[in-house]
Design a protein around this motif. Structure first.
Motif, PDB file in Angstrom:
ATOM      1  N   LYS A 175      11.030  92.102  26.358  1.00  0.00           N
ATOM      2  CA  LYS A 175      10.190  91.764  27.520  1.00  0.00           C
ATOM      3  C   LYS A 175       9.148  90.694  27.178  1.00  0.00           C
ATOM      4  O   LYS A 175       8.006  90.720  27.639  1.00  0.00           O
ATOM      5  CB  LYS A 175       9.518  93.022  28.088  1.00  0.00           C
ATOM      6  CG  LYS A 175      10.520  94.075  28.575  1.00  0.00           C
ATOM      7  CD  LYS A 175       9.852  95.297  29.133  1.00  0.00           C
ATOM      8  CE  LYS A 175      10.855  96.224  29.812  1.00  0.00           C
ATOM      9  NZ  LYS A 175      12.030  96.565  28.988  1.00  0.00           N
ATOM     10  N   GLY A 176       9.611  89.743  26.381  1.00  0.00           N
ATOM     11  CA  GLY A 176       8.711  88.691  25.934  1.00  0.00           C
ATOM     12  C   GLY A 176       8.390  87.645  26.977  1.00  0.00           C
ATOM     13  O   GLY A 176       7.335  87.003  26.925  1.00  0.00           O
ATOM     14  N   TRP A 177       9.289  87.465  27.975  1.00  0.00           N
ATOM     15  CA  TRP A 177       9.056  86.398  28.955  1.00  0.00           C
ATOM     16  C   TRP A 177       7.839  86.679  29.838  1.00  0.00           C
ATOM     17  O   TRP A 177       7.148  85.750  30.257  1.00  0.00           O
ATOM     18  CB  TRP A 177      10.306  86.186  29.804  1.00  0.00           C
ATOM     19  CG  TRP A 177      11.415  85.573  29.022  1.00  0.00           C
ATOM     20  CD1 TRP A 177      12.489  86.210  28.472  1.00  0.00           C
ATOM     21  CD2 TRP A 177      11.534  84.189  28.657  1.00  0.00           C
ATOM     22  NE1 TRP A 177      13.280  85.319  27.799  1.00  0.00           N
ATOM     23  CE2 TRP A 177      12.723  84.077  27.896  1.00  0.00           C
ATOM     24  CE3 TRP A 177      10.768  83.052  28.913  1.00  0.00           C
ATOM     25  CZ2 TRP A 177      13.151  82.847  27.384  1.00  0.00           C
ATOM     26  CZ3 TRP A 177      11.186  81.837  28.400  1.00  0.00           C
ATOM     27  CH2 TRP A 177      12.363  81.742  27.651  1.00  0.00           C
ATOM     28  N   LYS A 178       7.580  87.923  30.085  1.00  0.00           N
ATOM     29  CA  LYS A 178       6.377  88.272  30.845  1.00  0.00           C
ATOM     30  C   LYS A 178       5.128  87.828  30.089  1.00  0.00           C
ATOM     31  O   LYS A 178       4.185  87.275  30.676  1.00  0.00           O
ATOM     32  CB  LYS A 178       6.333  89.784  31.098  1.00  0.00           C
ATOM     33  CG  LYS A 178       5.121  90.239  31.900  1.00  0.00           C
ATOM     34  CD  LYS A 178       5.151  91.754  32.109  1.00  0.00           C
ATOM     35  CE  LYS A 178       3.908  92.224  32.881  1.00  0.00           C
ATOM     36  NZ  LYS A 178       3.923  93.706  33.075  1.00  0.00           N
ATOM     37  N   ALA A 179       5.144  88.040  28.789  1.00  0.00           N
ATOM     38  CA  ALA A 179       4.015  87.625  27.953  1.00  0.00           C
ATOM     39  C   ALA A 179       3.901  86.104  27.897  1.00  0.00           C
ATOM     40  O   ALA A 179       2.794  85.548  27.923  1.00  0.00           O
ATOM     41  CB  ALA A 179       4.168  88.189  26.544  1.00  0.00           C
ATOM     42  N   LEU A 180       5.049  85.422  27.839  1.00  0.00           N
ATOM     43  CA  LEU A 180       5.023  83.965  27.768  1.00  0.00           C
ATOM     44  C   LEU A 180       4.505  83.376  29.087  1.00  0.00           C
ATOM     45  O   LEU A 180       3.764  82.386  29.089  1.00  0.00           O
ATOM     46  CB  LEU A 180       6.423  83.435  27.460  1.00  0.00           C
ATOM     47  CG  LEU A 180       6.522  81.938  27.149  1.00  0.00           C
ATOM     48  CD1 LEU A 180       5.612  81.564  25.988  1.00  0.00           C
ATOM     49  CD2 LEU A 180       7.960  81.556  26.838  1.00  0.00           C
TER      50      LEU A 180
END
Length: 324
Positions: A175-180
């Motif tokens: 779920k890294g895209w939310k952080a990016l």
């Protein structure tokens, strides 16, 4: 005193090797193996692997001072032969140090990781074995993370994700895209710039792509995965809105309200790369909100602000086409 003794021993050893066999006082020199190992280190320097292992031992030792531990990590980075990190079992301790409650240690550990994976497929492969993305994402998103920690976390992501399809898959699973996406609105402008640059880099097509659609994607290709993530997480409107409605950055009392040309250039290029990838013949449009933003953006062509972005005429044409 011990150091002086070593220096005297070194002088004696050097003198022995400068005495010729014709000298009546000639004594065969001692072999190098008989010298104090510490003296050999003074002569030749420690091998990188030893330096890295010794530096990590200091870095993880909580009885050492913060300064000593940070310097040790700095020494480890300077001696960094990244491919030795897996053999020396250094990945786990350095990743644990990225979570240190001491900000300077956390930031320096992230710097070591980011340097190790930069342009190094073998090191990237070893890095991915340790399920690192939850840790790095936490460093990027935690309210406790300093500006420097978040910037260093972006440095890690940039080195790990670019030209690495497997890494992007695992980043997506974490779920890294939310952080990016959130990083595009970070209070620290350096984090925003790195995030926009990374999005654009991941969108760039890989020149090694197979010509036939029936062939599997290259292990270096990230553009299709990135495009899908941009659609899923509404990253395109986040990029266009960040240009049309610049958010203040910095923290009290030094909040900046003026647009940042460096960030805007990187965001604009990411938008152009995404739109250009849709294809000239495609009937796919963009959401109305994005189209409205693009209409505002294309009016900047020829203005001082627009000139600072450094876009070519063809890039402005891409923006204009999708603004209609």
């Amino acid at each position: 005193m011990a150091s002086m003794a070593k220096m005297r021993d070194l002088l004696a050893w050097s003198t022995e090797h400068h005495t010729t066999s014709e000298d009546p006082n000639y004594v065969p020199p001692r072999p190098l193996e008989e010298l104090d190992p510490g003296l050999i280190d003074m002569i030749l320097g420690k091998p990188d692997a030893v330096r890295m292992r010794d530096a990590m031992a200091i870095a993880v030792d909580e009885s050492k001072s913060e300064e000593d531990r940070v310097v040790a990590l700095d020494d480890m980075e300077l001696a960094n032969n990244a491919n030795d990190m897996e053999v020396l079992k250094l990945w786990e301790p350095v990743l644990q140090l990225t979570q240190s409650p001491i900000p300077a240690i956390s930031a320096q550990a992230l710097w070591v990781v980011g340097t190790a994976v930069q342009n190094n497929p073998k090191s990237q492969e070893a890095f991915l074995k340790h399920d690192p993305f939850p840790t790095v994402i936490t460093a990027l998103t935690s309210e406790k993370s300093t500006n420097e920690i978040r910037a260093k976390a972006m440095y890690v992501l940039s080195g790990a994700l670019r030209h690495n399809r497997e890494a992007v898959v695992k980043f997506t699973d974490a779920k890294g895209w939310k952080a990016l996406r959130a990083a595009l609105e970070d209070s620290h402008i350096a984090v925003r710039r790195k995030a926009a640059f990374l999005v654009n880099s991941l969108l760039l097509p890989d020149s090694t792509l197979p010509n036939s659609p029936s062939q599997p994607p290259s292990s270096l290709q990230t553009s299709d995965l990135t495009r899908s993530a941009i659609d899923t997480h509404a990253i395109l409107p986040a990029l266009t809105t960040s240009i049309v409605h610049p958010r203040p950055f910095g923290r009290e009392p030094n909040v900046q309200t003026q647009p940042d040309a460096d960030f805007e250039e990187k965001a604009a290029r990411a938008v152009v790369t995404y739109l250009d990838g849709i294809g000239r013949s495609s009937q796919t449009g963009v959401p109305e909100a994005v189209k409205g933003d693009l209409q505002v953006i294309v009016k900047e062509k020829g203005t001082e602000r627009g000139k600072e972005w450094g876009l070519e005429d063809g890039e402005w044409e891409v923006l204009r086409r999708f603004a209609e």
